[in-house]
Design a protein around this motif. Structure first.
Motif, PDB file in Angstrom:
ATOM      1  N   THR A 122      31.627  35.757  31.260  1.00 15.19           N
ATOM      2  CA  THR A 122      32.489  36.677  31.986  1.00 15.19           C
ATOM      3  C   THR A 122      33.926  36.173  31.866  1.00 15.19           C
ATOM      4  O   THR A 122      34.222  35.299  31.046  1.00 15.19           O
ATOM      5  CB  THR A 122      32.035  36.811  33.455  1.00 15.19           C
ATOM      6  OG1 THR A 122      32.815  37.823  34.097  1.00 15.19           O
ATOM      7  CG2 THR A 122      32.157  35.495  34.211  1.00 15.19           C
ATOM      8  N   ARG A 157      38.992  35.298  35.613  1.00 13.12           N
ATOM      9  CA  ARG A 157      39.511  36.014  36.781  1.00 13.12           C
ATOM     10  C   ARG A 157      38.402  36.421  37.743  1.00 13.12           C
ATOM     11  O   ARG A 157      38.666  36.726  38.912  1.00 13.12           O
ATOM     12  CB  ARG A 157      40.259  37.278  36.340  1.00 13.12           C
ATOM     13  CG  ARG A 157      41.696  37.066  35.893  1.00 13.12           C
ATOM     14  CD  ARG A 157      42.316  38.380  35.425  1.00 13.12           C
ATOM     15  NE  ARG A 157      42.192  39.455  36.393  1.00 13.12           N
ATOM     16  CZ  ARG A 157      43.019  39.662  37.426  1.00 13.12           C
ATOM     17  NH1 ARG A 157      44.035  38.827  37.621  1.00 13.12           N
ATOM     18  NH2 ARG A 157      42.832  40.677  38.241  1.00 13.12           N
ATOM     19  N   SER A 158      37.169  36.468  37.275  1.00 11.34           N
ATOM     20  CA  SER A 158      36.068  36.946  38.104  1.00 11.34           C
ATOM     21  C   SER A 158      35.469  35.864  38.995  1.00 11.34           C
ATOM     22  O   SER A 158      34.717  36.193  39.929  1.00 11.34           O
ATOM     23  CB  SER A 158      34.961  37.533  37.210  1.00 11.34           C
ATOM     24  OG  SER A 158      35.441  38.614  36.448  1.00 11.34           O
ATOM     25  N   LEU A 188      30.534  35.500  41.322  1.00 13.00           N
ATOM     26  CA  LEU A 188      31.314  36.258  40.355  1.00 13.00           C
ATOM     27  C   LEU A 188      31.644  37.641  40.883  1.00 13.00           C
ATOM     28  O   LEU A 188      30.739  38.411  41.241  1.00 13.00           O
ATOM     29  CB  LEU A 188      30.557  36.372  39.037  1.00 13.00           C
ATOM     30  CG  LEU A 188      30.212  35.034  38.383  1.00 13.00           C
ATOM     31  CD1 LEU A 188      29.388  35.260  37.122  1.00 13.00           C
ATOM     32  CD2 LEU A 188      31.472  34.238  38.070  1.00 13.00           C
ATOM     33  N   HIS A 189      32.928  37.959  40.919  1.00  8.51           N
ATOM     34  CA  HIS A 189      33.298  39.341  41.174  1.00  8.51           C
ATOM     35  C   HIS A 189      32.646  40.185  40.083  1.00  8.51           C
ATOM     36  O   HIS A 189      32.623  39.797  38.913  1.00  8.51           O
ATOM     37  CB  HIS A 189      34.815  39.525  41.144  1.00  8.51           C
ATOM     38  CG  HIS A 189      35.246  40.895  41.558  1.00  8.51           C
ATOM     39  ND1 HIS A 189      35.379  41.919  40.661  1.00  8.51           N
ATOM     40  CD2 HIS A 189      35.525  41.413  42.784  1.00  8.51           C
ATOM     41  CE1 HIS A 189      35.750  43.021  41.312  1.00  8.51           C
ATOM     42  NE2 HIS A 189      35.846  42.733  42.591  1.00  8.51           N
ATOM     43  N   MET A 212      34.980  42.454  35.221  1.00 10.80           N
ATOM     44  CA  MET A 212      35.905  41.682  34.406  1.00 10.80           C
ATOM     45  C   MET A 212      37.168  42.528  34.267  1.00 10.80           C
ATOM     46  O   MET A 212      37.117  43.647  33.737  1.00 10.80           O
ATOM     47  CB  MET A 212      35.294  41.388  33.032  1.00 10.80           C
ATOM     48  CG  MET A 212      34.004  40.604  33.101  1.00 10.80           C
ATOM     49  SD  MET A 212      33.050  40.662  31.552  1.00 10.80           S
ATOM     50  CE  MET A 212      34.221  39.946  30.400  1.00 10.80           C
ATOM     51  N   THR A 213      38.294  42.024  34.766  1.00  8.17           N
ATOM     52  CA  THR A 213      39.502  42.844  34.857  1.00  8.17           C
ATOM     53  C   THR A 213      40.638  42.249  34.044  1.00  8.17           C
ATOM     54  O   THR A 213      40.671  41.047  33.757  1.00  8.17           O
ATOM     55  CB  THR A 213      39.929  43.005  36.321  1.00  8.17           C
ATOM     56  OG1 THR A 213      40.088  41.706  36.907  1.00  8.17           O
ATOM     57  CG2 THR A 213      38.874  43.768  37.102  1.00  8.17           C
ATOM     58  N   TYR A 243      38.655  41.482  44.300  1.00  9.06           N
ATOM     59  CA  TYR A 243      38.496  40.025  44.227  1.00  9.06           C
ATOM     60  C   TYR A 243      38.856  39.397  45.579  1.00  9.06           C
ATOM     61  O   TYR A 243      38.135  38.529  46.086  1.00  9.06           O
ATOM     62  CB  TYR A 243      39.389  39.465  43.121  1.00  9.06           C
ATOM     63  CG  TYR A 243      39.316  37.968  42.945  1.00  9.06           C
ATOM     64  CD1 TYR A 243      38.466  37.401  42.006  1.00  9.06           C
ATOM     65  CD2 TYR A 243      40.105  37.103  43.716  1.00  9.06           C
ATOM     66  CE1 TYR A 243      38.400  36.015  41.835  1.00  9.06           C
ATOM     67  CE2 TYR A 243      40.038  35.732  43.559  1.00  9.06           C
ATOM     68  CZ  TYR A 243      39.190  35.191  42.620  1.00  9.06           C
ATOM     69  OH  TYR A 243      39.117  33.820  42.463  1.00  9.06           O
ATOM     70  N   SER A 303      38.636  47.570  32.552  1.00 15.61           N
ATOM     71  CA  SER A 303      37.606  46.670  33.062  1.00 15.61           C
ATOM     72  C   SER A 303      36.313  46.780  32.274  1.00 15.61           C
ATOM     73  O   SER A 303      36.056  47.768  31.577  1.00 15.61           O
ATOM     74  CB  SER A 303      37.324  46.962  34.534  1.00 15.61           C
ATOM     75  OG  SER A 303      36.746  48.247  34.684  1.00 15.61           O
ATOM     76  N   CYS A 330      45.422  46.293  39.038  1.00 18.74           N
ATOM     77  CA  CYS A 330      45.261  44.847  39.155  1.00 18.74           C
ATOM     78  C   CYS A 330      46.469  44.206  39.821  1.00 18.74           C
ATOM     79  O   CYS A 330      46.335  43.328  40.677  1.00 18.74           O
ATOM     80  CB  CYS A 330      45.049  44.237  37.767  1.00 18.74           C
ATOM     81  SG  CYS A 330      43.386  44.469  37.089  1.00 18.74           S
TER      82      CYS A 330
END
Length: 346
Positions: free
Chosen positions: A128, A131-132, A88-89, A92-93, A294, A111, A100
């Motif tokens: 989460t 996107r992550s 997981l990146h 959370m974006t 990411y 974020s 982004c």
């Protein structure tokens, strides 16, 4: 489910039962944690250093280096399915702001940072954003790479930024061969032809670094700055990567940087104090570093799958979080500590 919860600053966290997270947004994912990395930042959080920055409401769950398996997905998630192994990146974006859109999602304007300003992954489950999640290459177990989500990503990000200055014949000094430094050395060797000089106060740690790609090692013993200057013909290094950032390392790093060179501040806890005349007269740079993007994490996983980056780890049961913190705080931990929930499996 079990989770590591911080109830008050300057008091160690406790493992307790909390409700399982639930999907509340179409792009949510819930991950069954296979491993959560323990970072010195977690110690700093407990100490209260992050309180003014995070503004998180206590109690909350620690853990910002996380990997595991997809457990559940929101209705709009069609690229991930339960059972997928993922790292997981850490952020959370939103995906919509300028940062982004430019691929610089670490500076997302909206974020959230699990483990820093919202519930993290030192738990059996973590919610989460889709996107992550970065799918792991086949054969890579989440617990073996969990700490790459921050330690590895931060090191890779700094090295990637430094690469344009690390031409053949250049020198890069690495301050610290610990949890971040050992990964930074490997990233340097994978991405650049530079000569790598590694400094650490622990001779046992230094002894490991040639296997990761170090060309020279210098023991931090009070004469180390002079030794580096000697190794660089009195000029210093084009780049210093300071993975320590405290206890004098921040002062020494600047002293070992040559004219027009760059001091990359990665570790923290100390204070960088430099006379302005020193900056302008030598055109040296001080460059801050947070975690990477990411895409940086995707690239780091490619290096990992190719065997170019390997992380030293020591695993602990989730219930032994304070034993792990004791080992990290006392310097007994080589590489990164990984907390593994009981029965963790995809």
């Amino acid at each position: 489910m079990k989770a590591v919860r911080l109830h008050r600053y300057e008091t160690r966290p406790v493992v307790e039962e909390v409700p399982e997270p639930v999907i509340t947004h179409p792009l949510d994912v819930i991950v069954r944690i296979g491993g959560a990395g323990l970072c010195r930042t977690d110690l700093h959080i407990v100490e209260g250093q992050w309180a003014p920055t995070s503004n998180v409401a206590l109690p909350y769950t620690l853990g910002h280096e996380n990997a595991g398996w997809i457990h559940a997905v929101g209705s709009a998630v069609d690229h991930l399915t339960p059972g997928d192994a993922v790292i997981l990146h850490p952020l959370m974006t939103c995906g919509y702001c300028r940062a982004c859109r430019a691929g610089d999602d670490v500076h997302c304007e909206a974020s959230a940072f699990p483990g820093i300003d919202t519930d993290g992954g030192m738990a059996e489950l973590l919610k989460t954003a889709a996107r992550s999640a970065v799918k792991l290459p086949a054969g890579i177990e989440p617990a073996s790479v969990a700490a790459l989500a921050d330690a590895g990503l931060t090191a890779y990000h700094a090295v990637k930024k430094a690469v344009p200055q690390l031409f053949p014949g250049s020198t890069c000094v690495v301050m610290g061969a610990g949890g971040l430094g050992h990964l930074g050395i490997q990233c340097l060797r994978a991405l650049s032809p530079t000569r790598i000089i590694v400094l650490d106060r622990n001779p046992d740690a230094l002894a490991l670094t040639p296997g990761w790609g170090a060309d020279e090692t210098v023991l931090v013993d009070g004469s180390h700055v002079d030794r580096v200057l000697e190794l660089t013909d009195g000029k210093g290094a084009e780049v210093v990567l300071d993975f320590v950032g405290e206890q004098g390392a921040e002062r020494d790093s600047w002293s070992m940087t040559r004219r027009a060179g760059s001091d990359f501040v990665i570790g923290y806890g100390g204070t960088v104090s430099i006379p302005a005349i020193d900056v302008i007269s030598t055109e040296r740079n001080v460059i801050g570093n947070l975690v990477g993007s990411y895409n940086d994490l995707v690239e780091l996983m490619a290096l990992t799958a190719a065997g170019r980056v390997e992380m030293l780890t020591q695993t602990y049961p989730l219930d032994a979080v304070n034993d792990a913190m004791d080992d990290l705080d006392a310097g007994r931990l080589r590489g990164r500590g990984i907390l593994v929930p009981e029965g963790a499996a995809g």
